[in-house]
Write a protein that holds these residues in place. Structure first.
Motif, mmCIF file in Angstrom:
data_model
loop_
_atom_site.group_PDB
_atom_site.id
_atom_site.type_symbol
_atom_site.label_atom_id
_atom_site.label_comp_id
_atom_site.label_asym_id
_atom_site.label_seq_id
_atom_site.Cartn_x
_atom_site.Cartn_y
_atom_site.Cartn_z
ATOM 1 N N GLN A 159 0.824 -1.329 0.087
ATOM 2 C CA GLN A 159 -0.163 0.026 -0.029
ATOM 3 C C GLN A 159 0.783 1.330 0.015
ATOM 4 O OE1 GLN A 159 -3.319 -0.881 -0.568
ATOM 5 N NE2 GLN A 159 -3.717 1.294 -0.741
ATOM 6 N N ARG A 160 1.923 1.207 0.612
ATOM 7 C CA ARG A 160 3.019 2.247 0.647
ATOM 8 C C ARG A 160 3.589 2.535 -0.887
ATOM 9 N NH1 ARG A 160 8.300 3.840 2.647
ATOM 10 N NH2 ARG A 160 9.304 2.062 1.891
ATOM 11 N N VAL A 161 3.642 1.556 -1.570
ATOM 12 C CA VAL A 161 4.244 1.675 -2.857
ATOM 13 C C VAL A 161 3.247 2.437 -3.681
ATOM 14 C CG1 VAL A 161 5.204 0.502 -4.825
ATOM 15 C CG2 VAL A 161 5.904 -0.057 -2.678
ATOM 16 N N LEU A 162 1.965 1.641 -3.546
ATOM 17 C CA LEU A 162 0.839 2.294 -4.339
ATOM 18 C C LEU A 162 0.184 3.772 -3.942
ATOM 19 C CD1 LEU A 162 -2.016 -0.530 -4.142
ATOM 20 C CD2 LEU A 162 -0.311 -0.129 -5.872
ATOM 21 N N GLU A 163 0.517 4.356 -2.774
ATOM 22 C CA GLU A 163 0.471 5.596 -2.324
ATOM 23 C C GLU A 163 1.450 6.446 -3.205
ATOM 24 O OE1 GLU A 163 1.001 9.220 0.122
ATOM 25 O OE2 GLU A 163 2.195 7.588 -0.368
ATOM 26 N N ALA A 164 2.771 5.925 -3.192
ATOM 27 C CA ALA A 164 3.741 6.581 -3.910
ATOM 28 C C ALA A 164 3.575 6.884 -5.182
ATOM 29 C CB ALA A 164 5.013 5.833 -3.659
ATOM 30 N N ILE A 165 2.794 5.731 -5.837
ATOM 31 C CA ILE A 165 2.648 5.855 -7.311
ATOM 32 C C ILE A 165 1.544 6.957 -7.415
ATOM 33 C CG2 ILE A 165 1.376 4.538 -9.123
ATOM 34 C CD1 ILE A 165 2.764 1.864 -7.976
ATOM 35 N N VAL A 166 0.476 6.889 -6.749
ATOM 36 C CA VAL A 166 -0.617 7.883 -6.911
ATOM 37 C C VAL A 166 0.151 9.348 -6.718
ATOM 38 C CG1 VAL A 166 -2.684 8.809 -5.955
ATOM 39 C CG2 VAL A 166 -2.492 6.547 -6.218
ATOM 40 N N ARG A 167 0.938 9.491 -5.826
ATOM 41 C CA ARG A 167 1.587 10.819 -5.272
ATOM 42 C C ARG A 167 2.331 11.302 -6.582
ATOM 43 N NH1 ARG A 167 5.336 11.580 -1.111
ATOM 44 N NH2 ARG A 167 5.095 9.475 -0.569
ATOM 45 N N SER A 168 3.221 10.205 -7.148
ATOM 46 C CA SER A 168 4.074 10.622 -8.096
ATOM 47 C C SER A 168 3.123 11.056 -9.452
ATOM 48 C CB SER A 168 4.969 9.503 -8.748
ATOM 49 O OG SER A 168 5.451 9.431 -10.056
ATOM 50 N N HIS A 169 2.162 10.560 -9.756
ATOM 51 C CA HIS A 169 1.147 10.840 -10.715
ATOM 52 C C HIS A 169 0.687 12.385 -10.383
ATOM 53 C CE1 HIS A 169 -1.914 11.013 -13.650
ATOM 54 N NE2 HIS A 169 -2.545 11.451 -12.796
ATOM 55 N N GLU A 170 0.249 12.588 -9.417
ATOM 56 C CA GLU A 170 -0.378 13.772 -8.910
ATOM 57 C C GLU A 170 0.704 14.939 -9.006
ATOM 58 O OE1 GLU A 170 -3.970 12.028 -6.406
ATOM 59 O OE2 GLU A 170 -2.376 13.095 -5.297
ATOM 60 N N GLU A 171 1.843 14.796 -8.517
ATOM 61 C CA GLU A 171 2.714 15.625 -8.280
ATOM 62 C C GLU A 171 3.539 15.718 -9.478
ATOM 63 O OE1 GLU A 171 4.555 15.204 -4.530
ATOM 64 O OE2 GLU A 171 2.478 15.097 -3.494
ATOM 65 N N LYS A 172 3.552 14.838 -10.544
ATOM 66 C CA LYS A 172 4.486 14.830 -11.762
ATOM 67 C C LYS A 172 6.029 14.822 -11.137
ATOM 68 C CE LYS A 172 1.256 16.783 -15.095
ATOM 69 N NZ LYS A 172 0.316 15.571 -14.997
ATOM 70 N N ARG A 173 6.269 13.792 -10.281
ATOM 71 C CA ARG A 173 7.708 13.869 -10.019
ATOM 72 C C ARG A 173 8.072 12.273 -9.588
ATOM 73 N NH1 ARG A 173 8.837 14.321 -4.450
ATOM 74 N NH2 ARG A 173 7.019 14.538 -3.236
ATOM 75 N N THR A 174 9.247 12.246 -9.626
ATOM 76 C CA THR A 174 9.906 10.978 -8.866
ATOM 77 C C THR A 174 9.823 10.968 -7.489
ATOM 78 O OG1 THR A 174 11.345 10.583 -10.778
ATOM 79 C CG2 THR A 174 11.973 9.356 -8.727
ATOM 80 N N ILE A 175 9.242 9.885 -6.751
ATOM 81 C CA ILE A 175 8.969 9.484 -5.131
ATOM 82 C C ILE A 175 10.108 8.725 -4.969
ATOM 83 C CG2 ILE A 175 7.295 8.950 -3.562
ATOM 84 C CD1 ILE A 175 6.313 11.383 -4.995
ATOM 85 N N SER A 176 10.599 9.079 -3.757
ATOM 86 C CA SER A 176 11.607 8.437 -3.138
ATOM 87 C C SER A 176 10.925 7.451 -2.024
ATOM 88 C CB SER A 176 12.702 8.946 -2.628
ATOM 89 O OG SER A 176 13.444 8.066 -1.477
ATOM 90 N N LEU A 177 11.159 6.148 -2.101
ATOM 91 C CA LEU A 177 10.503 5.331 -0.765
ATOM 92 C C LEU A 177 11.746 4.732 0.156
ATOM 93 C CD1 LEU A 177 8.222 3.346 -3.492
ATOM 94 C CD2 LEU A 177 7.582 4.077 -1.412
ATOM 95 N N ARG A 178 12.828 5.261 0.076
ATOM 96 C CA ARG A 178 13.834 4.613 1.138
ATOM 97 C C ARG A 178 13.427 4.768 2.419
ATOM 98 N NH1 ARG A 178 18.206 8.058 -2.243
ATOM 99 N NH2 ARG A 178 17.979 6.843 -3.858
#
Ligand SMILES: NC(=O)c1ccc[n+]([C@@H]2O[C@H](COP(=O)([O-])OP(=O)(O)OC[C@H]3O[C@@H](n4cnc5c(N)ncnc54)[C@H](O)[C@@H]3O)[C@@H](O)[C@H]2O)c1
Length: 373
Positions: free
Chosen positions: A354-373
């Motif tokens: 779910q953490r990764v799915l949320e990062a995917i949504v955020r990346s799309h919305e913010e049009k940027r690369t998201i770090s999951l480190r």
């Protein structure tokens, strides 16, 4: 909740809830009696030491039909999942409801100290996942999340071959998950899978969750990603009103990732791929070869490598050995007996997904690369 209570004996440990060697019959309560729950019931009923003791659905007709088919006494037919979870005849829960209920069913199971199998996606939103994760820290139970493709023989064999180093260090991979039922040509009506309030996301949570889990299973954790989501068909006819209704979830999701092991990944999923039934597949590229596995040929892995002596390209199809096969339901039963197989998709795998799915949504919305480190 009035009328019944869900209490967990004070101080009961997760080990006590699934003691190795404690091989009494496990009585299961099943919530949601749609397509997936019936598949689970069929798979579980074949196993020794498992019985289906109670069922729950809000549709009385589904409840009555399943009650008759599986011989469940009337007092264990529930329309309220809280009552099923509190039912003394239920040792563990299998839940396959629409996504909006996943978190609440799991929450009640954690509070009741009842082990469970809960369907994917883990939750509808990341906030729900965080709340559950905090509760799990104080109330752990043995839990499996429905990432069923970890049990597809081809993916299990691919995992073993990767672990054995058959293609050397993995440098990149692609995973796609295609279904066709949502395509324009079928004029698919507005069902719950298109309702953002029920699902959270569209094809991403539905099929993308499996792709993320497959990558997690094969390659480990995600380090960063960037994504694009698209709603290809913005309106569908709501069968309840006959009117067009806006679709607010994606029916195409694509993303690319960098994994913690350094491998680069490329993902796409849609339910609008005419001709695809249920096609999840991975191509994996290592320094010394390539592996390809697909639900289209669920027992085989294609292994391509360069022969060390001749320098020739060798293409071999390996079949998964019968002795290595394990069904999701066998592993669930083993988990209830305190002996889960390696790689069981547990609560932590659900939360991480779910953490990764949320990062995917955020990346799309913010049009940027998201770090999951
Ligand atoms: N792991 C997999 O491969 C896989 C495959 C398909 C579906 N799923 C998941 O399983 C879940 C169910 O999907 P499905 O295709 O079986 O859906 P479905 O629509 O066929 O069935 C859902 C059932 O839940 C019932 N329900 C709705 N609200 C309820 C409530 N409050 N209490 C009890 N029952 C309720 C519905 O009446 C219906 O019978 C979804 O979360 C989906 O993502 C997983």
């Amino acid at each position: 909740m009035a009328g019944f209570s869900i209490d967990r004996p004070a101080g009961e440990s997760v080990e006590a809830l699934a003691a190795p060697g404690a091989r009494q019959t496990r009585r299961l309560g099943v919530v949601g009696l749609g397509g997936m729950a019936l598949a689970h019931i069929e798979g579980l009923r074949k196993l020794e030491g498992i019985s289906i003791s109670a069922i729950c659905d809000v549709q009385q007709s589904a409840l009555d039909q399943a009650g008759e088919r599986f011989g469940i006494p009337a007092e264990h037919l529930h329309t309220d999942y809280g009552r099923l979870i509190a039912d003394d005849a239920v040792d563990a829960v299998v839940s396959a409801t629409p996504n909006a209920l996943h978190a609440e069913v799991m929450r009640l199971c954690l509070l009741a100290g009842k082990p469970f199998l809960s369907e994917k996606p883990f939750t509808r939103t990341y906030e729900e996942a965080e709340e559950l994760n905090a509760l799990y820290a104080t109330h752990p139970v043995p839990a499996m999340i429905g990432f069923s493709y970890r049990y597809t023989p081809a993916f299990r064999l691919a995992k073993r071959m990767l672990d054995e180093g058959r293609i050397g260090a993995v440098r990149s991979f692609s995973i796609q998950y295609l279904q066709g039922w949502g395509a324009a040509v079928y004029k698919t009506p507005f069902v719950w899978r298109f309702d953002r309030n029920v699902t959270g996301t569209g094809t991403l949570g539905d099929l993308g969750a499996h792709m993320v889990d497959l990558a997690h299973y094969l390659f480990g954790s995600f380090e960063e990603l960037s994504a694009r989501l698209q709603t290809l068909i913005p309106e569908r006819i709501d069968p309840r009103t006959g009117e067009a209704r806006a679709v607010e979830v994606d029916d195409f999701a694509s993303f690319q990732s960098l994994m913690a092991n350094g491998a680069a990944g490329l993902f796409q999923t849609t339910r609008n791929a005419v001709g695809s039934g249920n096609q999840l597949e991975a191509s994996i590229f290592g320094d010394e070869g390539t592996l390809m596995a697909s639900t289209e040929r669920p027992e085989e892995v294609v292994w391509i490598r360069v022969d060390a002596e001749t320098g020739e390209l060798v293409r071999e199809t390996r079949r998964s050995p019968q002795r290595e096969r394990l069904t999701q339901w066998e592993d669930f039963a083993a988990m209830l007996n305190g002996e889960p197989g390696p790689g069981l998709p547990d609560f932590g795998a659900g939360y991480e997904n779910q953490r990764v799915l949320e990062a995917i949504v955020r990346s799309h919305e913010e049009k940027r690369t998201i770090s999951l480190r």
